[in-house]
Design a protein around this motif. Structure first.
Motif, PDB file in Angstrom:
ATOM      1  N   ASN A  44       0.881  -1.247  -0.136  1.00  0.00           N
ATOM      2  CA  ASN A  44      -0.134   0.058   0.015  1.00  0.00           C
ATOM      3  C   ASN A  44       0.845   1.516   0.168  1.00  0.00           C
ATOM      4  N   ARG A  45       0.445   2.124  -0.837  1.00  0.00           N
ATOM      5  CA  ARG A  45       1.264   3.458  -0.876  1.00  0.00           C
ATOM      6  C   ARG A  45       1.509   4.393   0.098  1.00  0.00           C
ATOM      7  N   LYS A  46       0.446   4.279   1.284  1.00  0.00           N
ATOM      8  CA  LYS A  46       0.727   4.825   2.417  1.00  0.00           C
ATOM      9  C   LYS A  46       1.804   4.299   3.340  1.00  0.00           C
ATOM     10  N   ASN A  47       1.888   2.976   3.169  1.00  0.00           N
ATOM     11  CA  ASN A  47       2.751   2.089   4.071  1.00  0.00           C
ATOM     12  C   ASN A  47       4.347   2.068   3.491  1.00  0.00           C
ATOM     13  N   TYR A  48       4.562   2.873   2.609  1.00  0.00           N
ATOM     14  CA  TYR A  48       6.040   2.638   2.020  1.00  0.00           C
ATOM     15  C   TYR A  48       7.099   3.109   2.997  1.00  0.00           C
TER      16      TYR A  48
END
Length: 117
Positions: A44-48
């Motif tokens: 997920n992009r917010k968890n990079y």
């Protein structure tokens, strides 16, 4: 025809059996709903930021910098699973003895704030 099974053939058959079993298990677990959801958590992009710090921590562990690696992994886990902490704390407070131990310092602080009754 009678086939002679030597010790090497027994070991080979055992290894082939384990290989087939673990290949089948890997295919079954590849399509497991929970593992796919866990994969989505890392992608997920917010968890990079959390994923990158966790993987960087693994890298530091592999190059034998254990303290830096563990610190980065702990930070990565906190960032990745930070949204679950309220659910985890609510669950832990429901456990009979452990929940009381967790809630006791909070109750004690509330009593000191209000004044001793």
């Amino acid at each position: 025809m009678v086939y002679e099974i030597t010790e090497q053939k027994k070991i080979g058959l055992g290894l082939i059996g384990f290989g087939i079993f673990f290949t089948f298990l890997g295919v079954i677990l590849f399509f497991d709903r929970g593992l796919l959801a866990l994969g989505n958590l890392f992608i997920n992009r917010k968890n990079y930021k959390g994923s990158a710090s966790f993987l960087l921590g693994l890298f530091f562990l592999f190059v034998r910098w254990p303290i830096v690696g563990i610190i980065l992994e702990i930070y990565g886990c906190i960032v990745l699973f930070g949204g679950f902490w309220p659910s985890v704390s609510a669950f832990l407070c429901q456990i009979p003895v452990f929940g009381w131990v967790i809630q006791y310092p909070v109750m004690l602080l509330n009593r000191f704030r209000r004044g001793s009754d």
